[in-house]
Scaffold this motif. Structure first.
Motif, mmCIF file in Angstrom:
data_model
loop_
_atom_site.group_PDB
_atom_site.id
_atom_site.type_symbol
_atom_site.label_atom_id
_atom_site.label_comp_id
_atom_site.label_asym_id
_atom_site.label_seq_id
_atom_site.Cartn_x
_atom_site.Cartn_y
_atom_site.Cartn_z
ATOM 1 N N SER A 1 54.787 38.885 38.723
ATOM 2 C CA SER A 1 54.578 37.443 38.633
ATOM 3 C C SER A 1 54.762 36.773 39.993
ATOM 4 O O SER A 1 53.962 35.897 40.378
ATOM 5 N N ASP A 2 55.794 37.180 40.735
ATOM 6 C CA ASP A 2 56.038 36.602 42.058
ATOM 7 C C ASP A 2 54.891 36.890 43.014
ATOM 8 O O ASP A 2 54.480 36.026 43.795
ATOM 9 N N ILE A 3 54.374 38.104 42.951
ATOM 10 C CA ILE A 3 53.239 38.462 43.822
ATOM 11 C C ILE A 3 52.025 37.615 43.480
ATOM 12 O O ILE A 3 51.325 37.095 44.376
ATOM 13 N N ALA A 4 51.758 37.445 42.169
ATOM 14 C CA ALA A 4 50.600 36.659 41.756
ATOM 15 C C ALA A 4 50.726 35.209 42.210
ATOM 16 O O ALA A 4 49.754 34.601 42.704
ATOM 17 N N VAL A 5 51.942 34.645 42.062
ATOM 18 C CA VAL A 5 52.158 33.258 42.485
ATOM 19 C C VAL A 5 52.006 33.125 43.992
ATOM 20 O O VAL A 5 51.386 32.157 44.493
ATOM 21 N N ALA A 6 52.543 34.064 44.758
ATOM 22 C CA ALA A 6 52.450 34.003 46.219
ATOM 23 C C ALA A 6 51.000 34.105 46.679
ATOM 24 O O ALA A 6 50.556 33.370 47.583
ATOM 25 N N VAL A 7 50.247 35.014 46.068
ATOM 26 C CA VAL A 7 48.835 35.171 46.433
ATOM 27 C C VAL A 7 48.049 33.911 46.086
ATOM 28 O O VAL A 7 47.224 33.420 46.883
ATOM 29 N N ALA A 8 48.315 33.344 44.887
ATOM 30 C CA ALA A 8 47.589 32.139 44.479
ATOM 31 C C ALA A 8 47.889 30.978 45.416
ATOM 32 O O ALA A 8 46.979 30.226 45.815
ATOM 33 N N ALA A 9 49.165 30.799 45.792
ATOM 34 C CA ALA A 9 49.533 29.710 46.701
ATOM 35 C C ALA A 9 48.877 29.889 48.060
ATOM 36 O O ALA A 9 48.412 28.917 48.686
ATOM 37 N N THR A 10 48.828 31.135 48.536
ATOM 38 C CA THR A 10 48.199 31.408 49.833
ATOM 39 C C THR A 10 46.712 31.104 49.800
ATOM 40 O O THR A 10 46.157 30.482 50.726
ATOM 41 N N VAL A 11 46.040 31.547 48.729
ATOM 42 C CA VAL A 11 44.594 31.311 48.617
ATOM 43 C C VAL A 11 44.302 29.819 48.544
ATOM 44 O O VAL A 11 43.371 29.304 49.196
ATOM 45 N N VAL A 12 45.081 29.074 47.754
ATOM 46 C CA VAL A 12 44.869 27.627 47.640
ATOM 47 C C VAL A 12 45.083 26.947 48.977
ATOM 48 O O VAL A 12 44.299 26.069 49.388
ATOM 49 N N GLU A 13 46.146 27.342 49.698
ATOM 50 C CA GLU A 13 46.446 26.716 50.981
ATOM 51 C C GLU A 13 45.363 26.994 52.016
ATOM 52 O O GLU A 13 44.952 26.094 52.779
ATOM 53 N N VAL A 14 44.866 28.218 52.059
ATOM 54 C CA VAL A 14 43.778 28.540 52.997
ATOM 55 C C VAL A 14 42.532 27.740 52.645
ATOM 56 O O VAL A 14 41.812 27.233 53.525
ATOM 57 N N GLY A 15 42.246 27.605 51.342
ATOM 58 C CA GLY A 15 41.092 26.823 50.924
ATOM 59 C C GLY A 15 41.214 25.371 51.350
ATOM 60 O O GLY A 15 40.222 24.744 51.760
ATOM 61 N N LEU A 16 42.448 24.819 51.291
ATOM 62 C CA LEU A 16 42.651 23.432 51.725
ATOM 63 C C LEU A 16 42.483 23.290 53.226
ATOM 64 O O LEU A 16 42.040 22.247 53.724
ATOM 65 N N LEU A 17 42.825 24.338 53.988
ATOM 66 C CA LEU A 17 42.635 24.287 55.445
ATOM 67 C C LEU A 17 41.158 24.220 55.808
ATOM 68 O O LEU A 17 40.772 23.596 56.807
ATOM 69 N N PHE A 18 40.310 24.870 55.006
ATOM 70 C CA PHE A 18 38.872 24.857 55.255
ATOM 71 C C PHE A 18 38.192 23.637 54.657
ATOM 72 O O PHE A 18 37.000 23.428 54.853
ATOM 73 N N ASN A 19 38.947 22.834 53.904
ATOM 74 C CA ASN A 19 38.347 21.753 53.133
ATOM 75 C C ASN A 19 37.758 20.651 53.995
ATOM 76 O O ASN A 19 36.855 19.932 53.553
ATOM 77 N N ASP A 20 38.283 20.489 55.248
ATOM 78 C CA ASP A 20 37.769 19.398 56.089
ATOM 79 C C ASP A 20 36.466 19.748 56.774
ATOM 80 O O ASP A 20 35.909 18.933 57.522
ATOM 81 N N GLY A 21 35.949 20.956 56.566
ATOM 82 C CA GLY A 21 34.658 21.343 57.125
ATOM 83 C C GLY A 21 34.737 21.871 58.538
ATOM 84 O O GLY A 21 33.748 22.375 59.070
ATOM 85 N N GLY A 22 35.885 21.773 59.184
ATOM 86 C CA GLY A 22 36.011 22.270 60.540
ATOM 87 C C GLY A 22 36.266 23.766 60.569
ATOM 88 O O GLY A 22 36.494 24.409 59.551
ATOM 89 N N ARG A 23 36.252 24.301 61.742
ATOM 90 C CA ARG A 23 36.497 25.738 61.900
ATOM 91 C C ARG A 23 37.999 25.962 62.044
ATOM 92 O O ARG A 23 38.670 25.293 62.821
#
Length: 364
Positions: A13-35
């Motif tokens: 469960s901890d691994i799944a939560v950590a992976v999900a949080a990481t994926v969401v955070e990376v997606g938010l970093l790309f959200n502004d359209g910049g590189r």
């Protein structure tokens, strides 16, 4: 004891939560359209890895996630704060309420000041964690209470069984005392006529021998049952000869009882007669008080090697006298002391039935 699968569930469960949080955070970093450069991605991945330790080091992990978000903001990136939210949720779930509240306030101020997240998001995460902690504590308290009640029930049953054994032992004591008195009188009579009427003396001694064997069997049961010193009662103990009076008493109380006797009535050991009488008495008492029965049948069946006792009512009760009652416990103790069998329960055709089999050995 927790099995291997149960132990692995929190880790997975901890691994799944950590992976999900990481994926969401990376997606938010790309959200502004910049590189996005590799550095913020690496920082986000490391922050996600730190979340694996959130159960043991909740405050430290929260501090690391806040520091990572602050660093990314200072570098000109726009983190979404997903690791911070997860850390707050876990902190509220695993730590004391005062500690998690003390951490929540500055974290919310930081997230709002740096425009990382709106206040409802971290506050909502904290509330979810606090709810899960409260629910877990409640479930644990209910389980502990259930375990305590089960232990108390077992102790009450044990106390009831011990009391019943003491009562049985006192009753058997009276039977043995009576038999010993009869033997003493027989021996004295045989001694008086031994020289003048040896045949009469021999027959008397044979009866004394039979009585002694029966008394010895009863005495063995007493030694098994007794767990302390009990004063013997002096009142005469009932037997199956008193069954008609017992049934008449219940009829007078409003319980319609039919008595049936099958087989040839035999002379039974005193302990067997007393146990059969007490079982019938207890079963009729339960039917009168708790079954709401319109008809009750008591059936005695005399066999060559055993006595069968059946009490069947057509009521709706369970046969056990309510909370705190131990009627069936007493019946089982009485049957067990003679090495017999007892069945008690609802029957398919309706009503409640008590069926006991008491070995009688050779006819007395």
């Amino acid at each position: 004891m927790r099995g291997p699968r149960a132990a692995h569930r929190p880790v997975l469960s901890d691994i799944a939560v950590a992976v999900a949080a990481t994926v969401v955070e990376v997606g938010l970093l790309f959200n502004d359209g910049g590189r996005v450069a590799a550095l913020p991605i690496a920082v986000t991945a490391l922050t996600g890895a730190v979340l694996l330790a959130r159960r043991r080091f909740g405050v430290a992990v929260t501090a690391v996630t806040v520091a990572a978000a602050a660093g990314l903001t200072a570098a000109g990136y726009s983190p979404g704060g997903a690791p911070v939210v997860v850390a707050l949720w876990s902190l509220a779930e695993t730590r004391d309420r005062r500690v998690s509240l003390a951490v929540l306030a500055p974290v919310v101020v930081f997230l709002v000041a740096d425009s990382v997240s709106a206040p409802p998001v971290p506050i909502g995460a904290w509330m979810l964690g606090a709810y899960m902690q409260t629910r877990r504590r409640y479930v644990r308290a209910v389980e502990e209470r259930a375990a305590t009640l089960e232990r108390e029930r077992e102790q009450l049953d044990l106390i009831a069984a011990q009391r019943e054994r003491g009562s049985i032992a006192r009753e058997l004591h009276d039977i043995v005392a009576h038999s010993v008195t009869v033997m003493l009188i027989g021996v004295r009579g045989a001694r008086d006529v031994l020289e003048t009427e040896p045949r009469v003396a021999a027959r008397t001694l044979e009866r004394v021998e039979a009585s002694a064997e029966e008394s010895l069997a009863e005495l063995r049961r007493i030694l098994v049952l007794l767990r302390g010193e009990h004063a013997a009662e002096t009142r005469p103990q009932p037997s199956l000869a008193d069954l008609d009076d017992l049934v008449a008493g219940f009829r007078a109380a409003g319980l319609p009882v039919r008595l049936e006797i099958a087989g040839e009535p035999l002379g039974l050991p005193g302990g067997v007669e007393l146990s059969a009488y007490r079982i019938i008495e207890e079963a009729l008492t339960n039917a009168l008080k708790h079954a709401g029965a319109a008809a009750v049948t008591v059936r005695l069946t005399y066999g060559r090697a055993d006595l069968e006792v059946r009490v069947h009512d057509d009521g709706t009760g369970t046969g056990e006298p309510g909370p705190g009652g131990h009627g069936l416990v007493g019946m089982r103790e009485r049957v067990a002391v003679h090495g017999g069998e007892l069945e008690a329960g609802r029957v398919p055709g309706g009503g409640f039935r008590v069926a006991a089999r008491l070995p009688i050995g050779e006819p007395a």
